[in-house]
Scaffold this motif. Structure first.
Motif, PDB file in Angstrom:
ATOM      1  N   THR A  31       0.830  -1.190   0.198  1.00 47.65           N
ATOM      2  CA  THR A  31      -0.008  -0.038   0.061  1.00 47.65           C
ATOM      3  C   THR A  31       0.844   1.325   0.039  1.00 47.65           C
ATOM      4  OG1 THR A  31      -0.136   0.245   2.581  1.00 47.65           O
ATOM      5  CG2 THR A  31      -1.704  -1.392   1.150  1.00 47.65           C
ATOM      6  N   SER A  32       0.307   2.381  -0.040  1.00 42.64           N
ATOM      7  CA  SER A  32       1.189   3.570  -0.108  1.00 42.64           C
ATOM      8  C   SER A  32       1.722   3.640   0.979  1.00 42.64           C
ATOM      9  CB  SER A  32       0.010   4.748  -0.604  1.00 42.64           C
ATOM     10  OG  SER A  32      -0.653   4.932   0.483  1.00 42.64           O
ATOM     11  N   LYS A  33       1.335   3.425   2.162  1.00 45.98           N
ATOM     12  CA  LYS A  33       1.990   3.411   3.443  1.00 45.98           C
ATOM     13  C   LYS A  33       2.774   2.266   4.046  1.00 45.98           C
ATOM     14  CE  LYS A  33      -1.177   6.856   4.961  1.00 45.98           C
ATOM     15  NZ  LYS A  33      -1.884   7.534   5.949  1.00 45.98           N
ATOM     16  N   GLY A  34       2.813   1.045   3.222  1.00 48.39           N
ATOM     17  CA  GLY A  34       3.246  -0.184   3.348  1.00 48.39           C
ATOM     18  C   GLY A  34       4.689  -0.395   3.549  1.00 48.39           C
ATOM     19  N   LYS A  35       5.198  -1.061   4.177  1.00 45.79           N
ATOM     20  CA  LYS A  35       6.677  -1.358   4.238  1.00 45.79           C
ATOM     21  C   LYS A  35       7.175  -2.696   4.391  1.00 45.79           C
ATOM     22  CE  LYS A  35       7.618   2.581   7.295  1.00 45.79           C
ATOM     23  NZ  LYS A  35       8.084   3.158   8.590  1.00 45.79           N
ATOM     24  N   LEU A  36       8.220  -3.109   3.695  1.00 46.76           N
ATOM     25  CA  LEU A  36       8.407  -4.422   3.886  1.00 46.76           C
ATOM     26  C   LEU A  36       8.848  -4.936   5.069  1.00 46.76           C
ATOM     27  CD1 LEU A  36      11.013  -4.026   0.689  1.00 46.76           C
ATOM     28  CD2 LEU A  36       8.896  -5.235   0.679  1.00 46.76           C
ATOM     29  N   SER A  37       8.726  -5.939   5.334  1.00 44.95           N
ATOM     30  CA  SER A  37       8.831  -6.739   6.656  1.00 44.95           C
ATOM     31  C   SER A  37      10.574  -6.972   6.277  1.00 44.95           C
ATOM     32  CB  SER A  37       7.952  -7.856   6.708  1.00 44.95           C
ATOM     33  OG  SER A  37       8.543  -8.923   6.070  1.00 44.95           O
ATOM     34  N   ALA A  38      11.194  -7.319   7.873  1.00 45.51           N
ATOM     35  CA  ALA A  38      12.440  -7.679   7.791  1.00 45.51           C
ATOM     36  C   ALA A  38      12.623  -9.304   6.930  1.00 45.51           C
ATOM     37  CB  ALA A  38      12.860  -7.854   9.251  1.00 45.51           C
ATOM     38  N   LEU A  39      11.555 -10.008   7.168  1.00 45.07           N
ATOM     39  CA  LEU A  39      11.531 -11.285   6.256  1.00 45.07           C
ATOM     40  C   LEU A  39      11.589 -10.945   4.863  1.00 45.07           C
ATOM     41  CD1 LEU A  39      11.619 -14.495   6.851  1.00 45.07           C
ATOM     42  CD2 LEU A  39       9.131 -14.207   6.650  1.00 45.07           C
ATOM     43  N   GLN A  40      10.866 -10.049   4.180  1.00 44.91           N
ATOM     44  CA  GLN A  40      10.820  -9.782   3.053  1.00 44.91           C
ATOM     45  C   GLN A  40      12.182  -9.085   2.591  1.00 44.91           C
ATOM     46  OE1 GLN A  40       7.231  -7.197   3.201  1.00 44.91           O
ATOM     47  NE2 GLN A  40       6.289  -8.704   1.920  1.00 44.91           N
ATOM     48  N   ILE A  41      12.450  -8.210   3.292  1.00 49.40           N
ATOM     49  CA  ILE A  41      14.032  -7.689   2.982  1.00 49.40           C
ATOM     50  C   ILE A  41      15.045  -8.764   2.805  1.00 49.40           C
ATOM     51  CG2 ILE A  41      15.792  -6.348   3.957  1.00 49.40           C
ATOM     52  CD1 ILE A  41      13.502  -4.453   5.105  1.00 49.40           C
ATOM     53  N   ASN A  42      15.135  -9.790   3.790  1.00 51.08           N
ATOM     54  CA  ASN A  42      16.007 -10.843   3.715  1.00 51.08           C
ATOM     55  C   ASN A  42      15.595 -11.719   2.372  1.00 51.08           C
ATOM     56  OD1 ASN A  42      18.122 -12.468   5.075  1.00 51.08           O
ATOM     57  ND2 ASN A  42      16.534 -14.009   4.811  1.00 51.08           N
ATOM     58  N   GLU A  43      14.381 -11.794   1.980  1.00 57.10           N
ATOM     59  CA  GLU A  43      14.198 -12.771   0.991  1.00 57.10           C
ATOM     60  C   GLU A  43      14.731 -11.996  -0.376  1.00 57.10           C
ATOM     61  OE1 GLU A  43      13.111 -16.005   0.296  1.00 57.10           O
ATOM     62  OE2 GLU A  43      13.557 -16.177   2.403  1.00 57.10           O
ATOM     63  N   VAL A  57       6.069  -1.916  -5.870  1.00 58.40           N
ATOM     64  CA  VAL A  57       5.166  -0.911  -6.076  1.00 58.40           C
ATOM     65  C   VAL A  57       4.085  -0.701  -5.374  1.00 58.40           C
ATOM     66  CG1 VAL A  57       5.655  -1.623  -8.622  1.00 58.40           C
ATOM     67  CG2 VAL A  57       3.892  -2.587  -7.484  1.00 58.40           C
ATOM     68  N   SER A  58       3.452   0.460  -5.488  1.00 56.55           N
ATOM     69  CA  SER A  58       2.701   0.906  -4.140  1.00 56.55           C
ATOM     70  C   SER A  58       1.488   1.254  -4.965  1.00 56.55           C
ATOM     71  CB  SER A  58       3.166   2.123  -3.547  1.00 56.55           C
ATOM     72  OG  SER A  58       3.497   3.130  -4.210  1.00 56.55           O
ATOM     73  N   SER A  59       0.920   0.754  -5.829  1.00 58.81           N
ATOM     74  CA  SER A  59      -0.229   0.984  -6.652  1.00 58.81           C
ATOM     75  C   SER A  59      -0.531   0.243  -7.924  1.00 58.81           C
ATOM     76  CB  SER A  59      -0.479   2.652  -7.016  1.00 58.81           C
ATOM     77  OG  SER A  59       0.211   3.005  -7.948  1.00 58.81           O
ATOM     78  N   VAL A  60      -1.766  -0.007  -8.259  1.00 56.81           N
ATOM     79  CA  VAL A  60      -2.099  -0.726  -9.350  1.00 56.81           C
ATOM     80  C   VAL A  60      -1.526   0.106 -10.734  1.00 56.81           C
ATOM     81  CG1 VAL A  60      -3.916  -1.769 -10.674  1.00 56.81           C
ATOM     82  CG2 VAL A  60      -3.800  -1.862  -8.326  1.00 56.81           C
ATOM     83  N   GLU A  61      -1.544   1.209 -10.567  1.00 60.04           N
ATOM     84  CA  GLU A  61      -1.164   2.248 -11.826  1.00 60.04           C
ATOM     85  C   GLU A  61       0.177   2.013 -11.854  1.00 60.04           C
ATOM     86  OE1 GLU A  61      -3.237   3.423  -9.172  1.00 60.04           O
ATOM     87  OE2 GLU A  61      -5.048   3.394 -10.389  1.00 60.04           O
ATOM     88  N   GLN A  62       0.967   2.006 -10.855  1.00 63.38           N
ATOM     89  CA  GLN A  62       2.331   2.012 -10.892  1.00 63.38           C
ATOM     90  C   GLN A  62       2.941   0.321 -11.343  1.00 63.38           C
ATOM     91  OE1 GLN A  62       4.427   2.110  -7.023  1.00 63.38           O
ATOM     92  NE2 GLN A  62       6.588   2.624  -7.917  1.00 63.38           N
ATOM     93  N   GLY A  63       2.065  -0.431 -10.910  1.00 68.67           N
ATOM     94  CA  GLY A  63       2.097  -1.809 -11.399  1.00 68.67           C
ATOM     95  C   GLY A  63       2.065  -2.110 -12.922  1.00 68.67           C
ATOM     96  N   LYS A  64       1.222  -1.516 -13.443  1.00 65.79           N
ATOM     97  CA  LYS A  64       0.781  -1.537 -14.777  1.00 65.79           C
ATOM     98  C   LYS A  64       1.839  -0.733 -15.556  1.00 65.79           C
ATOM     99  CE  LYS A  64      -4.211  -1.941 -14.571  1.00 65.79           C
ATOM    100  NZ  LYS A  64      -5.552  -1.264 -14.634  1.00 65.79           N
ATOM    101  N   LYS A  65       2.174   0.330 -15.156  1.00 69.31           N
ATOM    102  CA  LYS A  65       3.117   1.113 -15.897  1.00 69.31           C
ATOM    103  C   LYS A  65       4.696   0.269 -15.774  1.00 69.31           C
ATOM    104  CE  LYS A  65       5.961   5.468 -15.691  1.00 69.31           C
ATOM    105  NZ  LYS A  65       6.304   6.510 -14.994  1.00 69.31           N
ATOM    106  N   LEU A  66       4.897  -0.291 -14.925  1.00 65.12           N
ATOM    107  CA  LEU A  66       6.162  -1.042 -14.807  1.00 65.12           C
ATOM    108  C   LEU A  66       5.960  -2.436 -15.826  1.00 65.12           C
ATOM    109  CD1 LEU A  66       8.835  -2.411 -13.348  1.00 65.12           C
ATOM    110  CD2 LEU A  66       7.347  -3.458 -11.555  1.00 65.12           C
ATOM    111  N   ILE A  67       4.889  -3.027 -15.852  1.00 63.27           N
ATOM    112  CA  ILE A  67       4.718  -4.068 -16.781  1.00 63.27           C
ATOM    113  C   ILE A  67       4.947  -3.660 -18.298  1.00 63.27           C
ATOM    114  CG2 ILE A  67       3.077  -5.970 -17.499  1.00 63.27           C
ATOM    115  CD1 ILE A  67       2.469  -6.376 -14.518  1.00 63.27           C
ATOM    116  N   ASP A  68       4.096  -2.640 -18.318  1.00 67.05           N
ATOM    117  CA  ASP A  68       4.579  -2.025 -19.678  1.00 67.05           C
ATOM    118  C   ASP A  68       6.013  -1.676 -20.162  1.00 67.05           C
ATOM    119  OD1 ASP A  68       1.633  -2.174 -20.017  1.00 67.05           O
ATOM    120  OD2 ASP A  68       1.327   0.065 -19.705  1.00 67.05           O
ATOM    121  N   GLU A  69       6.683  -1.135 -19.211  1.00 70.24           N
ATOM    122  CA  GLU A  69       8.179  -1.056 -19.379  1.00 70.24           C
ATOM    123  C   GLU A  69       8.824  -2.148 -19.578  1.00 70.24           C
ATOM    124  OE1 GLU A  69       9.212   1.318 -15.923  1.00 70.24           O
ATOM    125  OE2 GLU A  69       8.134   3.050 -16.774  1.00 70.24           O
TER     126      GLU A  69
END
Length: 71
Positions: A31-43, A57-69
């Motif tokens: 989410t826009s305020k979400g952070k990676l957990s310590a476990l996710q950072i390690n992975e 990515v922190s939004s559907v729009e950002q995800g779509k833009k990334l995939i397009d790129e």
């Protein structure tokens, strides 16, 4: 993108994106305020060690833009 689930390992990225020419990208959605957990950072550290790309990515729009790129 495919939903990425690993029953034996928590903290793996949310999605697996198979791009043209055999490229694989991992995407973690937060989410826009979400952070990676310590476990996710390690992975992510493990994935990057083996040369894989992980995008956060922190939004559907950002995800779509990334995939397009990526295609």
């Amino acid at each position: 993108p495919y939903k990425f689930v690993s029953p034996q390992r928590a903290g793996v990225p949310d999605r697996l994106f198979l791009a043209p020419v055999g490229r694989v990208h991992f995407i973690e959605f937060k989410t826009s305020k979400g952070k990676l957990s310590a476990l996710q950072i390690n992975e992510q550290r493990v994935f990057k060690k083996y040369g894989h790309t992980i995008h956060v990515v922190s939004s559907v729009e950002q995800g779509k833009k990334l995939i397009d790129e990526l295609v």
